[in-house]
Design a protein around this motif. Structure first.
Motif, PDB file in Angstrom:
ATOM      1  N   TRP A  74       0.837  -1.188   0.000  1.00 24.67           N
ATOM      2  CA  TRP A  74       0.000   0.000   0.000  1.00 24.67           C
ATOM      3  C   TRP A  74       0.876   1.243   0.000  1.00 24.67           C
ATOM      4  O   TRP A  74       2.015   1.217   0.493  1.00 24.67           O
ATOM      5  N   ASN A 107      -3.458   0.220  -3.037  1.00 29.37           N
ATOM      6  CA  ASN A 107      -2.607  -0.949  -3.222  1.00 29.37           C
ATOM      7  C   ASN A 107      -1.963  -0.873  -4.600  1.00 29.37           C
ATOM      8  O   ASN A 107      -2.651  -0.950  -5.619  1.00 29.37           O
ATOM      9  N   HIS A 111      -9.679   1.761  -2.311  1.00 24.72           N
ATOM     10  CA  HIS A 111      -8.765   2.505  -1.453  1.00 24.72           C
ATOM     11  C   HIS A 111      -9.180   2.326   0.009  1.00 24.72           C
ATOM     12  O   HIS A 111     -10.340   2.054   0.315  1.00 24.72           O
TER      13      HIS A 111
END
Length: 321
Positions: free
Chosen positions: A13, A32, A40
């Motif tokens: 991430w 990611n 998200h």
């Protein structure tokens, strides 16, 4: 902690942008990079520096960093005790990170919109308000089953998903109570706080219903708390006097856009005397359901109650002892 360091800790991430901050915490939107199709998330980082004396040898923190971290861990455990279908904001990853003398808590969670931002972006109808009320009542029903009192329900701790469903966040002030025992201790945010908490008296689950009632009252009252001027700018003195009036036991006037049955339901949830409030979230939800049926029948359910332009920021801070 720099954003570069944070990105290293949360791989794959990475930070998209900063979306909020408080006195000890920051919140980021993250994505990611290995799978951009994934939704998200939000990343909350709570920083607890080592206690350092002031020049007069007094300590600048009321609660030690260790206790803060324990409280975050406790909040995480409380959230995990709720059923999967509950309307609470779940933490998908919880980590402690030590950096020299400082300690951080990293919490990953679903990315939702805070209620104050939500009402800035759309006109809120009675249907929206009743959905908020009933979904939060469901959370409070589960809280009572689990012997949990949240103690800091406020607009900023209510989040909204993309489908318009509402979730309760931030259990950092929550406590688990022993059955039959009434806790004491000041916690929460003054504008939403029940009088018995403000006065340091013993309290029960109805303080959460009171705080939810304040959220609903404000939404039906042009984004203003009880006893504030009905129009114009709101000063710090106005806010202080409104809190004093409410804490002294003055009867709440009906909200400007809730002069009928719904307004009376909300004012009952916010009665000064805890014994005169709804004695369970289930009873409050039942009353709200009756109001919803009547509003669907009359067509009032589509009425707009909150103009996006009428947003007054809260200046009171959360207090926990």
């Amino acid at each position: 902690m720099t954003e570069e360091t944070i990105s290293c800790l949360i791989k794959p991430w990475t930070i998209v942008k900063k979306i909020g901050s408080g006195s000890t915490s920051s919140v980021y939107e993250i994505e990611n990079t290995d799978n951009t199709a994934l939704p998200h998330k939000a990343l909350k980082i709570v920083e607890y520096k080592e206690l350092r004396p002031n020049p007069d040898k007094t300590i600048s923190f009321r609660i030690s960093p260790v206790d803060y971290v324990r409280r975050e861990q406790y909040a995480y455990e409380l959230i995990e005790s709720f059923p999967e279908t509950s309307h609470v904001v779940r933490i998908s990853d919880f980590r402690l990170v030590d950096d020299n003398k400082d300690r951080y808590v990293l919490e990953e969670m679903d990315l939702y919109q805070p209620l104050p931002e939500y009402v800035k972006s759309k006109a809120l109808t009675l249907a929206d308000l009743l959905r908020l009320a009933t979904e939060l009542c469901d959370v409070l029903i589960e809280c009572q089953k689990l012997h949990i009192i949240h103690r800091d329900i406020k607009s900023e701790n209510i989040l909204v998903d993309e489908d318009g469903h509402f979730y309760l966040a931030d259990f950092g002030s929550a406590i688990k109570v022993i059955q039959g025992h009434k806790p004491k201790g000041i916690a929460g945010t003054q504008n939403y706080m029940a009088p018995e908490v403000f006065h340091g008296e013993a309290y029960d689950y109805t303080i959460d219903q009171y705080s939810l009632g304040m959220v609903l009252y404000k939404l039906l009252n042009n984004n203003r708390f009880p006893f504030l001027p009905e129009s114009g700018m709101i000063s710090s003195r106005d806010e202080t006097l409104s809190i004093k009036e409410r804490m002294s036991g003055s009867k709440l006037p009906l909200p400007q856009k809730g002069k009928g049955y719904l307004g009376r339901i909300i004012c009952k949830a916010c009665r000064f005397d805890p014994n005169k409030r709804y004695q369970s979230a289930e009873k409050l939800k039942r009353a709200l359901k009756i109001a919803s049926i009547w509003m669907h029948f009359t067509g009032a359910i589509k009425k707009v109650v909150m103009d996006p332009d009428l947003v007054v920021p809260d200046r009171t801070k959360s207090l926990t002892q």
